[in-house]
Design an enzyme around this catalytic site. Sequence first.
Site, PDB file in Angstrom:
ATOM      1  N   GLU A   1      31.809  46.362  77.200  1.00 12.38           N
ATOM      2  CA  GLU A   1      32.158  47.493  76.146  1.00 12.38           C
ATOM      3  C   GLU A   1      31.030  47.728  75.316  1.00 12.38           C
ATOM      4  O   GLU A   1      31.083  48.145  74.346  1.00 12.38           O
ATOM      5  CB  GLU A   1      33.031  46.793  75.655  1.00 12.38           C
TER       6      GLU A   1
ATOM      7  N   LYS B   1      47.776  50.506  74.915  1.00 12.86           N
ATOM      8  CA  LYS B   1      47.016  51.173  76.181  1.00 12.86           C
ATOM      9  C   LYS B   1      47.741  51.711  77.026  1.00 12.86           C
ATOM     10  O   LYS B   1      48.766  51.281  77.634  1.00 12.86           O
ATOM     11  CB  LYS B   1      46.248  50.191  76.980  1.00 12.86           C
TER      12      LYS B   1
ATOM     13  N   ARG C   1      39.763  50.746  78.004  1.00  7.61           N
ATOM     14  CA  ARG C   1      39.884  49.676  78.573  1.00  7.61           C
ATOM     15  C   ARG C   1      38.509  49.299  78.885  1.00  7.61           C
ATOM     16  O   ARG C   1      37.350  49.970  78.578  1.00  7.61           O
ATOM     17  CB  ARG C   1      40.452  50.099  80.169  1.00  7.61           C
TER      18      ARG C   1
ATOM     19  N   GLN D   1      36.619  36.619  74.348  1.00  2.09           N
ATOM     20  CA  GLN D   1      36.434  37.893  74.976  1.00  2.09           C
ATOM     21  C   GLN D   1      35.599  38.959  74.175  1.00  2.09           C
ATOM     22  O   GLN D   1      34.718  39.557  74.503  1.00  2.09           O
ATOM     23  CB  GLN D   1      37.462  38.419  75.719  1.00  2.09           C
TER      24      GLN D   1
ATOM     25  N   ASP E   1      39.211  39.137  69.838  1.00  3.03           N
ATOM     26  CA  ASP E   1      40.127  39.451  70.960  1.00  3.03           C
ATOM     27  C   ASP E   1      39.962  37.987  71.916  1.00  3.03           C
ATOM     28  O   ASP E   1      38.992  38.127  72.486  1.00  3.03           O
ATOM     29  CB  ASP E   1      40.170  40.295  71.974  1.00  3.03           C
TER      30      ASP E   1
ATOM     31  N   GLU F   1      43.654  38.711  68.521  1.00  2.40           N
ATOM     32  CA  GLU F   1      44.260  39.324  69.527  1.00  2.40           C
ATOM     33  C   GLU F   1      44.453  38.151  70.556  1.00  2.40           C
ATOM     34  O   GLU F   1      43.646  37.491  70.881  1.00  2.40           O
ATOM     35  CB  GLU F   1      43.660  40.548  70.263  1.00  2.40           C
TER      36      GLU F   1
ATOM     37  N   ASP G   1      48.494  41.949  73.281  1.00  2.00           N
ATOM     38  CA  ASP G   1      47.764  42.774  74.056  1.00  2.00           C
ATOM     39  C   ASP G   1      48.593  42.614  75.437  1.00  2.00           C
ATOM     40  O   ASP G   1      49.496  43.131  76.010  1.00  2.00           O
ATOM     41  CB  ASP G   1      46.354  42.759  74.066  1.00  2.00           C
TER      42      ASP G   1
ATOM     43  N   LYS H   1      40.599  51.044  68.995  1.00  5.83           N
ATOM     44  CA  LYS H   1      39.641  49.926  69.428  1.00  5.83           C
ATOM     45  C   LYS H   1      38.819  50.872  70.626  1.00  5.83           C
ATOM     46  O   LYS H   1      39.288  51.049  71.771  1.00  5.83           O
ATOM     47  CB  LYS H   1      40.553  48.933  69.887  1.00  5.83           C
TER      48      LYS H   1
HETATM   49  P1  PGA Z   1      40.585  44.972  79.774  1.00 11.77           P
HETATM   50  O1  PGA Z   1      40.651  44.097  78.455  1.00 11.77           O
HETATM   51  O2  PGA Z   1      40.346  46.355  79.423  1.00 11.77           O
HETATM   52  O3  PGA Z   1      39.481  44.334  80.494  1.00 11.77           O
HETATM   53  O4  PGA Z   1      41.775  44.785  80.655  1.00 11.77           O
HETATM   54  C1  PGA Z   1      40.528  44.657  77.257  1.00 11.77           C
HETATM   55  C2  PGA Z   1      41.353  43.861  76.318  1.00 11.77           C
HETATM   56  O5  PGA Z   1      41.906  42.627  76.685  1.00 11.77           O
HETATM   57  O6  PGA Z   1      41.438  44.121  75.108  1.00 11.77           O
HETATM   58 ZN    ZN Z   2      42.767  42.407  74.865  1.00 16.47          ZN
END
Ligand code: PGA
Ligand code: ZN
Length: 406
Positions: free
Chosen positions: A199, A331, A360, A155, A234, A276, A306, A382
């Site tokens: 992102e 988070k 996020r 990802q 990640d 991650e 995570d 992050k």
């Molecule tokens: P998400 O993913 O904010 O789309 O849930 C971010 C991550 O996995 O770090």
């Molecule tokens: Zn993550």
Amino acid sequence: MIIKDIVVREILDTRGEKTIEVAIADEDLRAFYAQIPSGRSRGKSEAAVLGMAAAENAAAKIERAVQGVDFKTVEELDRRMIEMDGTPNKEKLGGNVMLGISLAFARALAFERKVELWQVLNEEFFGGKVSPVRPLIFSNLINGGKHAKNDLPIQEYMVVVRPRGSYVKTVGKLMKFYEVLGEALRRKTGEEELPLGDEGGYAVNFEDAFEPVQLMADLIAEHNLEDQFRLGLDAAASSFYESGHYNFGGLKLDAATLRKTYEDWFAWAPGLLSIEDPFDEEKGADFAALRKALGGFAEEKLVVGDDLTVTSEALIKKYAGEGAVNAVIIKANQIGTLTETCAAMSAAASLGLKRIVSHRSGETEDNFLIHLARAAGAEGVKIGAPHESRIGKYNELLRLLPDEMI
Ligand code: PGA
Ligand code: ZN
């Protein structure tokens, strides 16, 4: 402080999807706001996210329950909401609604006390001890998985930048590297317009899942940035896990083969610092096996939880105890209140884990995560690519962690 009114409104996140903003009013009918970000690759044990109608109902219930109560701390209010909800995952009142109220209330306290939000959190949850630590910046420059339309199973491919000298200069170097990477990808693909992921990282296709690591490692060397820039991944591996195997670049890998693949990557790219969610979120033992395997490097490599740990104090303790992780993502909306988020951070710190406070993939203009990082003296933040949708996070970082902290 007495809460007179609570209002929930629907707003848009950086993906253009719906999320919520919460406003609370104090006795003088002064309003304080909180915007809640929204994840796309969520852990199964994250706090529930309520849609608008249910969120309004939940806020109305909470408003009635707190009428006339003079809350002295964030924790008093959070405990009240946690008790009212009574479910493990905040299904009744919603993690998004509860965090919105918790955060807006912390801002109201900051106003009343004439201090910054981070100071309220630092005083209440971290004993007023201000850390001189300036966090590493984890910046996601190549996007794959659920955050992009390309073919990368991983990802996020991040650079991890160590603040050195002035933070402004450090962020400047990161901006420059983001541009240089863009130029390299334009040359590679022959495309003028590079697609971007959620992102702000580049979302082009690659030969295989390792190519982005090689490309970034080469660029770091070419620009003499090795002393300051590392790489982080990640995998968000739950997203490519399917009944006992991992769908990885056209192959079906078992956990041991995937682990061997990661080990090879760390051996080939000495600048690779962290990974991650390398395995499915229910496979703590595989995390632990990878951690053990990465133990032989001179520089401590980070295996980061995570989706595995979802900012839960209990899960962080469990997986740290099993040796699965030596760092965790934080988070606030995974757990749903500031009190529990700060408790998770304190537990992680006392277990010797590095704490990386994270945005996020669907973000808002709210930059509270930087306050959280400052309050707790987090080791990392992050915050995505230094691209328009994330610029507010970078600017808050420059504002709250000034150079004189060095
Ligand atoms: P998400 O993913 O904010 O789309 O849930 C971010 C991550 O996995 O770090
Ligand atoms: Zn993550």
